[in-house]
Design a protein around this motif. Structure first.
Motif, PDB file in Angstrom:
ATOM      1  N   PHE A   1     -67.294  38.425 -69.245  1.00 56.27           N
ATOM      2  CA  PHE A   1     -67.819  37.236 -68.574  1.00 56.27           C
ATOM      3  C   PHE A   1     -67.977  36.052 -69.533  1.00 56.27           C
ATOM      4  CE2 PHE A   1     -68.710  40.029 -65.067  1.00 56.27           C
ATOM      5  CZ  PHE A   1     -68.614  39.196 -63.964  1.00 56.27           C
TER       6      PHE A   1
ATOM      7  N   ASN B   1     -65.247  33.945 -68.505  1.00 59.84           N
ATOM      8  CA  ASN B   1     -65.238  33.576 -67.093  1.00 59.84           C
ATOM      9  C   ASN B   1     -65.272  32.046 -66.950  1.00 59.84           C
ATOM     10  OD1 ASN B   1     -65.411  33.596 -64.328  1.00 59.84           O
ATOM     11  ND2 ASN B   1     -67.566  34.164 -64.260  1.00 59.84           N
TER      12      ASN B   1
ATOM     13  N   SER C   1     -71.108  31.851 -62.960  1.00 53.88           N
ATOM     14  CA  SER C   1     -71.794  32.946 -62.286  1.00 53.88           C
ATOM     15  C   SER C   1     -71.506  34.272 -62.974  1.00 53.88           C
ATOM     16  CB  SER C   1     -71.345  33.024 -60.818  1.00 53.88           C
ATOM     17  OG  SER C   1     -71.882  34.170 -60.205  1.00 53.88           O
TER      18      SER C   1
ATOM     19  N   ALA D   1     -71.922  36.975 -61.157  1.00 50.66           N
ATOM     20  CA  ALA D   1     -71.650  37.844 -60.005  1.00 50.66           C
ATOM     21  C   ALA D   1     -70.170  37.931 -59.674  1.00 50.66           C
ATOM     22  CB  ALA D   1     -72.425  37.349 -58.782  1.00 50.66           C
ATOM     23  N   SER D   2     -69.393  36.899 -60.041  1.00 48.08           N
ATOM     24  CA  SER D   2     -67.968  36.909 -59.707  1.00 48.08           C
ATOM     25  C   SER D   2     -67.157  36.320 -60.851  1.00 48.08           C
ATOM     26  CB  SER D   2     -67.713  36.101 -58.427  1.00 48.08           C
ATOM     27  OG  SER D   2     -68.113  34.755 -58.600  1.00 48.08           O
ATOM     28  N   PHE D   3     -65.977  36.896 -61.063  1.00 48.62           N
ATOM     29  CA  PHE D   3     -65.077  36.423 -62.118  1.00 48.62           C
ATOM     30  C   PHE D   3     -64.031  35.523 -61.473  1.00 48.62           C
ATOM     31  CE2 PHE D   3     -61.701  36.616 -65.238  1.00 48.62           C
ATOM     32  CZ  PHE D   3     -62.399  36.592 -66.444  1.00 48.62           C
ATOM     33  N   THR D   4     -64.043  34.236 -61.813  1.00 46.71           N
ATOM     34  CA  THR D   4     -63.180  33.261 -61.137  1.00 46.71           C
ATOM     35  C   THR D   4     -61.923  32.908 -61.911  1.00 46.71           C
ATOM     36  OG1 THR D   4     -64.482  31.457 -62.117  1.00 46.71           O
ATOM     37  CG2 THR D   4     -65.138  32.240 -59.930  1.00 46.71           C
TER      38      THR D   4
END
Length: 265
Positions: free
Chosen positions: A26, A29, A33, A35-38
Protein backbone atom coordinates in the motif's frame (compact mmCIF):
# COMPACT_ATOMS: atom_id res chain seq x y z
CA UNK A 1 3.44 -34.04 14.53
CA UNK A 2 5.82 -32.66 11.89
CA UNK A 3 2.92 -31.34 9.82
CA UNK A 4 1.43 -29.66 12.90
CA UNK A 5 4.74 -28.02 13.80
CA UNK A 6 5.14 -26.74 10.24
CA UNK A 7 1.63 -25.31 10.27
CA UNK A 8 2.38 -23.61 13.59
CA UNK A 9 5.64 -22.11 12.31
CA UNK A 10 3.93 -21.02 9.10
CA UNK A 11 1.16 -19.33 11.08
CA UNK A 12 3.72 -17.46 13.21
CA UNK A 13 5.57 -16.20 10.14
CA UNK A 14 2.25 -15.28 8.52
CA UNK A 15 1.24 -13.13 11.49
CA UNK A 16 4.69 -11.54 11.62
CA UNK A 17 5.33 -10.67 7.99
CA UNK A 18 1.97 -10.37 6.20
CA UNK A 19 1.19 -6.99 7.90
CA UNK A 20 4.60 -5.72 6.77
CA UNK A 21 3.94 -7.00 3.24
CA UNK A 22 0.55 -5.23 3.18
CA UNK A 23 2.21 -2.01 4.38
CA UNK A 24 4.83 -2.23 1.61
CA UNK A 25 2.20 -2.93 -1.06
CA UNK A 26 0.00 0.00 0.00
CA UNK A 27 3.02 2.31 0.07
CA UNK A 28 2.80 2.09 -3.75
CA UNK A 29 -0.98 2.63 -3.79
CA UNK A 30 -2.01 5.60 -5.91
CA UNK A 31 -4.99 6.36 -3.69
CA UNK A 32 -4.84 7.31 -0.05
CA UNK A 33 -7.18 4.57 1.14
CA UNK A 34 -6.02 1.46 2.95
CA UNK A 35 -9.19 -0.38 1.96
CA UNK A 36 -8.67 -0.54 -1.81
CA UNK A 37 -5.68 -0.64 -4.14
CA UNK A 38 -6.32 1.76 -7.05
CA UNK A 39 -3.03 1.53 -8.93
CA UNK A 40 0.76 1.48 -8.67
CA UNK A 41 2.33 4.86 -8.04
CA UNK A 42 5.33 6.47 -6.32
CA UNK A 43 3.17 9.40 -5.24
CA UNK A 44 3.64 8.92 -1.50
CA UNK A 45 7.40 8.46 -1.84
CA UNK A 46 7.60 11.73 -3.80
CA UNK A 47 5.54 13.50 -1.16
CA UNK A 48 7.67 11.96 1.58
CA UNK A 49 10.93 13.17 0.02
CA UNK A 50 9.37 16.61 -0.38
CA UNK A 51 8.47 16.69 3.33
CA UNK A 52 11.42 18.40 5.00
CA UNK A 53 10.22 17.61 8.53
CA UNK A 54 9.92 13.86 7.87
CA UNK A 55 13.36 13.68 6.19
CA UNK A 56 14.98 15.65 9.01
CA UNK A 57 13.37 13.37 11.57
CA UNK A 58 14.52 10.27 9.67
CA UNK A 59 18.09 11.58 9.44
CA UNK A 60 18.14 12.49 13.14
CA UNK A 61 16.79 9.08 14.13
CA UNK A 62 19.32 7.13 12.02
CA UNK A 63 22.26 9.23 13.26
CA UNK A 64 21.09 8.88 16.86
CA UNK A 65 20.45 5.13 16.56
CA UNK A 66 23.91 4.48 15.08
CA UNK A 67 25.60 6.70 17.70
CA UNK A 68 23.69 5.15 20.61
CA UNK A 69 24.32 1.61 19.32
CA UNK A 70 28.07 2.21 18.90
CA UNK A 71 28.49 3.79 22.34
CA UNK A 72 26.31 1.16 24.04
CA UNK A 73 28.22 -1.64 22.26
CA UNK A 74 31.61 -0.36 23.42
CA UNK A 75 30.50 0.29 27.01
CA UNK A 76 28.42 -2.90 27.13
CA UNK A 77 31.27 -5.08 25.86
CA UNK A 78 33.65 -3.85 28.54
CA UNK A 79 30.84 -4.04 31.10
CA UNK A 80 30.21 -7.69 30.18
CA UNK A 81 33.96 -8.35 30.47
CA UNK A 82 33.97 -6.81 33.95
CA UNK A 83 30.93 -8.88 35.01
CA UNK A 84 32.52 -12.05 33.68
CA UNK A 85 35.73 -11.53 35.64
CA UNK A 86 34.03 -10.88 39.00
CA UNK A 87 35.09 -13.50 41.51
CA UNK A 88 32.26 -13.18 43.99
CA UNK A 89 29.13 -14.80 42.60
CA UNK A 90 26.71 -12.82 44.78
CA UNK A 91 28.27 -9.53 43.70
CA UNK A 92 28.16 -10.54 40.03
CA UNK A 93 24.50 -11.50 40.37
CA UNK A 94 23.65 -8.23 42.14
CA UNK A 95 25.41 -6.09 39.50
CA UNK A 96 23.76 -8.04 36.67
CA UNK A 97 20.33 -7.58 38.28
CA UNK A 98 20.86 -3.82 38.59
CA UNK A 99 22.11 -3.73 34.98
CA UNK A 100 18.94 -5.43 33.74
CA UNK A 101 16.57 -2.98 35.49
CA UNK A 102 16.37 -0.55 32.48
CA UNK A 103 15.41 -3.51 30.28
CA UNK A 104 12.60 -4.69 32.59
CA UNK A 105 11.49 -1.22 33.69
CA UNK A 106 8.41 0.20 31.89
CA UNK A 107 9.35 2.75 29.23
CA UNK A 108 7.08 5.37 30.76
CA UNK A 109 8.98 5.17 34.06
CA UNK A 110 12.35 5.40 32.32
CA UNK A 111 11.21 8.30 30.14
CA UNK A 112 9.71 10.36 32.97
CA UNK A 113 12.66 9.75 35.31
CA UNK A 114 15.18 10.72 32.62
CA UNK A 115 13.12 13.82 31.79
CA UNK A 116 13.07 14.92 35.44
CA UNK A 117 16.83 14.39 35.70
CA UNK A 118 17.51 16.44 32.56
CA UNK A 119 15.11 19.19 33.64
CA UNK A 120 16.97 19.41 36.97
CA UNK A 121 20.34 19.73 35.21
CA UNK A 122 18.78 22.15 32.71
CA UNK A 123 17.74 24.47 35.54
CA UNK A 124 21.11 23.98 37.21
CA UNK A 125 23.41 24.49 34.22
CA UNK A 126 21.10 26.09 31.64
CA UNK A 127 21.58 23.64 28.76
CA UNK A 128 18.86 22.73 26.25
CA UNK A 129 17.31 19.31 25.84
CA UNK A 130 18.01 17.84 22.41
CA UNK A 131 20.35 15.37 20.72
CA UNK A 132 22.63 15.00 23.74
CA UNK A 133 19.87 14.20 26.22
CA UNK A 134 18.20 11.70 23.86
CA UNK A 135 21.58 10.05 23.19
CA UNK A 136 22.26 9.62 26.91
CA UNK A 137 18.78 8.16 27.45
CA UNK A 138 19.08 5.74 24.51
CA UNK A 139 22.54 4.54 25.54
CA UNK A 140 21.18 3.92 29.05
CA UNK A 141 18.37 1.58 28.01
CA UNK A 142 20.39 -0.07 25.18
CA UNK A 143 23.26 -1.13 27.47
CA UNK A 144 21.51 -4.15 29.07
CA UNK A 145 20.71 -5.61 25.64
CA UNK A 146 24.37 -5.44 24.61
CA UNK A 147 25.54 -7.02 27.87
CA UNK A 148 22.86 -9.70 27.51
CA UNK A 149 24.29 -10.68 24.11
CA UNK A 150 28.01 -10.40 24.90
CA UNK A 151 28.09 -12.07 28.33
CA UNK A 152 27.08 -15.59 27.15
CA UNK A 153 29.82 -15.50 24.49
CA UNK A 154 32.40 -14.61 27.13
CA UNK A 155 31.25 -17.54 29.27
CA UNK A 156 31.39 -19.91 26.29
CA UNK A 157 34.89 -18.79 25.31
CA UNK A 158 37.85 -20.98 26.16
CA UNK A 159 39.68 -18.90 28.80
CA UNK A 160 42.91 -20.77 28.14
CA UNK A 161 43.25 -19.01 24.77
CA UNK A 162 43.78 -15.64 26.44
CA UNK A 163 46.20 -17.17 28.96
CA UNK A 164 48.12 -18.91 26.16
CA UNK A 165 48.49 -15.62 24.29
CA UNK A 166 49.84 -14.02 27.46
CA UNK A 167 52.30 -16.90 27.99
CA UNK A 168 53.57 -16.42 24.44
CA UNK A 169 54.48 -12.82 25.27
CA UNK A 170 51.43 -11.00 23.97
CA UNK A 171 50.54 -7.74 25.72
CA UNK A 172 47.22 -8.00 27.65
CA UNK A 173 45.58 -5.31 25.50
CA UNK A 174 46.81 -6.92 22.27
CA UNK A 175 45.64 -10.33 23.50
CA UNK A 176 42.22 -8.87 24.26
CA UNK A 177 41.77 -7.43 20.77
CA UNK A 178 43.35 -10.35 18.88
CA UNK A 179 42.01 -13.28 20.91
CA UNK A 180 38.98 -12.27 22.99
CA UNK A 181 37.25 -9.89 20.56
CA UNK A 182 37.18 -12.38 17.62
CA UNK A 183 35.71 -15.04 19.93
CA UNK A 184 32.87 -12.83 21.18
CA UNK A 185 32.27 -10.93 17.92
CA UNK A 186 28.91 -12.68 17.21
CA UNK A 187 27.61 -11.42 20.56
CA UNK A 188 28.95 -7.92 19.89
CA UNK A 189 27.30 -7.87 16.46
CA UNK A 190 23.97 -9.10 17.84
CA UNK A 191 24.14 -6.53 20.65
CA UNK A 192 24.83 -3.71 18.18
CA UNK A 193 21.93 -4.71 15.92
CA UNK A 194 19.53 -5.01 18.85
CA UNK A 195 20.63 -1.64 20.27
CA UNK A 196 20.25 -0.01 16.84
CA UNK A 197 16.73 -1.31 16.21
CA UNK A 198 15.53 -0.53 19.75
CA UNK A 199 16.94 3.00 19.58
CA UNK A 200 15.44 3.61 16.13
CA UNK A 201 12.05 2.31 17.25
CA UNK A 202 11.72 3.92 20.69
CA UNK A 203 8.96 6.47 21.17
CA UNK A 204 8.21 6.91 24.89
CA UNK A 205 11.71 7.73 26.16
CA UNK A 206 12.40 9.84 23.05
CA UNK A 207 9.17 11.79 23.55
CA UNK A 208 10.07 12.78 27.12
CA UNK A 209 13.78 13.55 26.56
CA UNK A 210 13.99 15.17 23.11
CA UNK A 211 12.68 18.61 24.00
CA UNK A 212 10.87 20.86 21.53
CA UNK A 213 13.71 21.75 19.16
CA UNK A 214 14.88 18.27 18.17
CA UNK A 215 12.68 16.22 15.82
CA UNK A 216 12.81 12.42 16.03
CA UNK A 217 11.06 10.00 13.71
CA UNK A 218 8.82 8.23 16.28
CA UNK A 219 7.56 11.58 17.58
CA UNK A 220 6.99 12.85 14.02
CA UNK A 221 5.02 9.71 13.10
CA UNK A 222 2.92 10.11 16.24
CA UNK A 223 2.08 13.68 15.29
CA UNK A 224 1.19 12.52 11.75
CA UNK A 225 -1.34 9.92 12.95
CA UNK A 226 -3.02 11.88 15.75
CA UNK A 227 -5.81 13.11 13.46
CA UNK A 228 -5.78 10.66 10.53
CA UNK A 229 -3.41 8.10 9.01
CA UNK A 230 -1.17 9.81 6.45
CA UNK A 231 -0.25 7.44 3.56
CA UNK A 232 3.29 8.83 3.69
CA UNK A 233 3.75 6.68 6.80
CA UNK A 234 3.53 3.57 4.63
CA UNK A 235 6.39 4.81 2.46
CA UNK A 236 8.40 5.92 5.48
CA UNK A 237 7.88 2.59 7.27
CA UNK A 238 8.92 0.71 4.12
CA UNK A 239 12.15 2.68 3.94
CA UNK A 240 12.90 1.98 7.61
CA UNK A 241 12.18 -1.73 7.12
CA UNK A 242 14.54 -1.87 4.12
CA UNK A 243 17.28 -0.03 6.06
CA UNK A 244 17.09 -2.53 8.92
CA UNK A 245 16.89 -5.46 6.48
CA UNK A 246 19.97 -4.22 4.60
CA UNK A 247 21.87 -3.76 7.86
CA UNK A 248 21.00 -7.30 8.96
CA UNK A 249 22.08 -8.69 5.58
CA UNK A 250 25.42 -6.85 5.66
CA UNK A 251 26.12 -7.92 9.25
CA UNK A 252 25.28 -11.56 8.46
CA UNK A 253 27.52 -11.57 5.38
CA UNK A 254 30.41 -10.03 7.31
CA UNK A 255 29.93 -12.49 10.17
CA UNK A 256 29.76 -15.47 7.80
CA UNK A 257 32.98 -14.41 6.07
CA UNK A 258 34.69 -13.88 9.43
CA UNK A 259 33.63 -17.33 10.66
CA UNK A 260 34.82 -18.92 7.39
CA UNK A 261 38.19 -17.14 7.67
CA UNK A 262 38.64 -18.29 11.28
CA UNK A 263 37.75 -21.87 10.30
CA UNK A 264 40.32 -21.84 7.49
CA UNK A 265 43.01 -20.54 9.84
Amino acid sequence: MKALSRIYVGLIFFLLYVPILVLIIFSFNEGGSLASFTGVSLKWYRELFADEEALTSLRNSVVLAVSAALIATVIGTFGALGLNTMRKRWLRGAVQTVTNIPMMNPDIVTGVSMMLLFVYFKNLFGFRMGFGTVLIAHVTFCLPYVILNVLPKLRQMDQSLFEAAMDLGCHPMAAFFKVVIPQIMPGITAGFLMAFTISLDDFVVTYFTSGSGFKMLPVTIYSMVKKKVNPQINALSTIIFLIVLALLAVMNIVEARRAKRLKQN
